[in-house]
Every structure is written in C-alpha cells, then in structure tokens.
Design a protein around this motif. Sequence first.
Motif, PDB file in Angstrom:
ATOM      1  N   CYS A   1       3.703  -5.984  -6.422  1.00 15.91           N
ATOM      2  CA  CYS A   1       3.111  -6.174  -5.099  1.00 15.91           C
ATOM      3  C   CYS A   1       1.584  -6.243  -5.169  1.00 15.91           C
ATOM      4  O   CYS A   1       0.950  -5.478  -5.895  1.00 15.91           O
ATOM      5  N   LYS A   2       1.004  -7.160  -4.417  1.00 14.41           N
ATOM      6  CA  LYS A   2      -0.456  -7.322  -4.353  1.00 14.41           C
ATOM      7  C   LYS A   2      -1.086  -6.401  -3.306  1.00 14.41           C
ATOM      8  O   LYS A   2      -2.291  -6.218  -3.294  1.00 14.41           O
ATOM      9  N   LEU A   3      -0.257  -5.849  -2.430  1.00 12.64           N
ATOM     10  CA  LEU A   3      -0.778  -4.989  -1.380  1.00 12.64           C
ATOM     11  C   LEU A   3      -1.528  -3.787  -1.960  1.00 12.64           C
ATOM     12  O   LEU A   3      -2.574  -3.400  -1.449  1.00 12.64           O
ATOM     13  N   LYS A   4      -1.021  -3.232  -3.033  1.00 16.74           N
ATOM     14  CA  LYS A   4      -1.652  -2.061  -3.645  1.00 16.74           C
ATOM     15  C   LYS A   4      -3.099  -2.365  -4.037  1.00 16.74           C
ATOM     16  O   LYS A   4      -4.006  -1.578  -3.755  1.00 16.74           O
ATOM     17  N   SER A   5      -3.336  -3.499  -4.668  1.00 16.89           N
ATOM     18  CA  SER A   5      -4.703  -3.821  -5.091  1.00 16.89           C
ATOM     19  C   SER A   5      -5.613  -4.089  -3.890  1.00 16.89           C
ATOM     20  O   SER A   5      -6.788  -3.735  -3.905  1.00 16.89           O
ATOM     21  N   ILE A   6      -5.062  -4.689  -2.841  1.00 17.30           N
ATOM     22  CA  ILE A   6      -5.858  -4.938  -1.633  1.00 17.30           C
ATOM     23  C   ILE A   6      -6.229  -3.609  -0.973  1.00 17.30           C
ATOM     24  O   ILE A   6      -7.382  -3.398  -0.571  1.00 17.30           O
ATOM     25  N   MET A   7      -5.266  -2.717  -0.870  1.00 15.05           N
ATOM     26  CA  MET A   7      -5.534  -1.407  -0.280  1.00 15.05           C
ATOM     27  C   MET A   7      -6.516  -0.612  -1.134  1.00 15.05           C
ATOM     28  O   MET A   7      -7.397   0.067  -0.604  1.00 15.05           O
ATOM     29  N   ASN A   8      -6.386  -0.703  -2.438  1.00 10.96           N
ATOM     30  CA  ASN A   8      -7.292  -0.001  -3.342  1.00 10.96           C
ATOM     31  C   ASN A   8      -8.722  -0.515  -3.175  1.00 10.96           C
ATOM     32  O   ASN A   8      -9.673   0.264  -3.141  1.00 10.96           O
ATOM     33  N   GLU A   9      -8.865  -1.827  -3.074  1.00 16.55           N
ATOM     34  CA  GLU A   9     -10.186  -2.425  -2.863  1.00 16.55           C
ATOM     35  C   GLU A   9     -10.768  -1.960  -1.529  1.00 16.55           C
ATOM     36  O   GLU A   9     -11.950  -1.616  -1.442  1.00 16.55           O
ATOM     37  N   SER A  10      -9.951  -1.938  -0.494  1.00 15.69           N
ATOM     38  CA  SER A  10     -10.407  -1.505   0.827  1.00 15.69           C
ATOM     39  C   SER A  10     -10.848  -0.051   0.804  1.00 15.69           C
ATOM     40  O   SER A  10     -11.868   0.312   1.405  1.00 15.69           O
ATOM     41  N   LEU A  11     -10.098   0.784   0.126  1.00 17.74           N
ATOM     42  CA  LEU A  11     -10.464   2.190  -0.006  1.00 17.74           C
ATOM     43  C   LEU A  11     -11.802   2.335  -0.729  1.00 17.74           C
ATOM     44  O   LEU A  11     -12.666   3.102  -0.310  1.00 17.74           O
ATOM     45  N   SER A  12     -11.991   1.572  -1.784  1.00 22.15           N
ATOM     46  CA  SER A  12     -13.254   1.615  -2.527  1.00 22.15           C
ATOM     47  C   SER A  12     -14.426   1.219  -1.641  1.00 22.15           C
ATOM     48  O   SER A  12     -15.490   1.843  -1.679  1.00 22.15           O
ATOM     49  N   LEU A  13     -14.234   0.175  -0.835  1.00 23.97           N
ATOM     50  CA  LEU A  13     -15.296  -0.275   0.074  1.00 23.97           C
ATOM     51  C   LEU A  13     -15.588   0.774   1.142  1.00 23.97           C
ATOM     52  O   LEU A  13     -16.744   0.982   1.526  1.00 23.97           O
ATOM     53  N   PHE A  14     -14.543   1.443   1.609  1.00 24.12           N
ATOM     54  CA  PHE A  14     -14.694   2.512   2.590  1.00 24.12           C
ATOM     55  C   PHE A  14     -15.583   3.622   2.019  1.00 24.12           C
ATOM     56  O   PHE A  14     -16.551   4.054   2.653  1.00 24.12           O
ATOM     57  N   ILE A  15     -15.266   4.062   0.812  1.00 28.96           N
ATOM     58  CA  ILE A  15     -16.044   5.131   0.172  1.00 28.96           C
ATOM     59  C   ILE A  15     -17.468   4.651  -0.128  1.00 28.96           C
ATOM     60  O   ILE A  15     -18.435   5.381   0.100  1.00 28.96           O
TER      61      ILE A  15
END
Length: 143
Positions: free
Chosen positions: A107-121
């Motif tokens: 699934c590609k969703l995991k990498s998208i969510m991980n990127e979003s979390l990184s940007l949030f932090i």
Amino acid sequence: MKLTSYTDYSLRVLIFLSLNHERLCTSSEISETYMISRNHLAKIIHQLSRLGLIESYKGASGGIKLAKEPKEINIGLLIKEIESDFNIVDCFIGDRSKSPCRLTPHCKLKSIMNESLSLFIQNLEKYTLEDIVENREELLSLF
C-alpha cells in the motif's frame, strides 16, 4: 493526527510557567487553573523536569519554573519527546501481525501518511514556546 491530552497538558504547563517566569509556581495553582488532576500533573512535571525543561524546588517555599528561556524550547522537538504514539494508521506499527489490513505489504497510503506526519513535525519545529506566549498580556488576562 490528534495529540494526547498528556502532550496538550505538557504544553499548557510550559505556557503557564512562561507567563509567570518571575516567580516559582506550584502544581496546585496549575492544576486549578487548567482543571487537571494533580496526579496527572505530577507525572507531566516529572517528565518535563527529566527533559531539562523545568526546575523543581521542594519544601514549603518550593515550586517549579522554566529551566530554559522560552525561545530555547522548540515545540516540534518537545512533541517528539513527549508524544508516545505517532502511528497514524495501524500499518505504521511495523509488526504485520498487529496490522489488520491486507494491503499493508504494497500500500502507498503508508508512505503518504508518513510524509504528512514528517511535514507536520517539521512545521511545529519552526516554533518555540516564545512564539506561543508572544501575546503575554492577553493570555495573562485569561487567568
């Protein structure tokens, strides 16, 4: 993503101490101000002390105060230290047996969510406690 109450209360403690930097504050007054359980607050104060963000003084005239200047307390770094779970979705867990999703391996969703979390932090790392309390007089009027 939703931060835990523990993280929220930790930030509130630091805000309170920053606004009252000229004196020692007590856990009782912080507890009453924010309506936080004293037991829960004790755990937060202990961790903030361990992280070197506050100093604690025991005794009849004791209390707590910031150990650093507000401009030295980075919000993003603080949240990374305090927040216990950044697993936005189950597949972040790592242990596939604990993730109920069949798509996890591809699934590609995991990498998208991980990127979003990184940007949030990363965005939170742009700010310090000083930024939060720059409207000091307005905040003090609320107490």
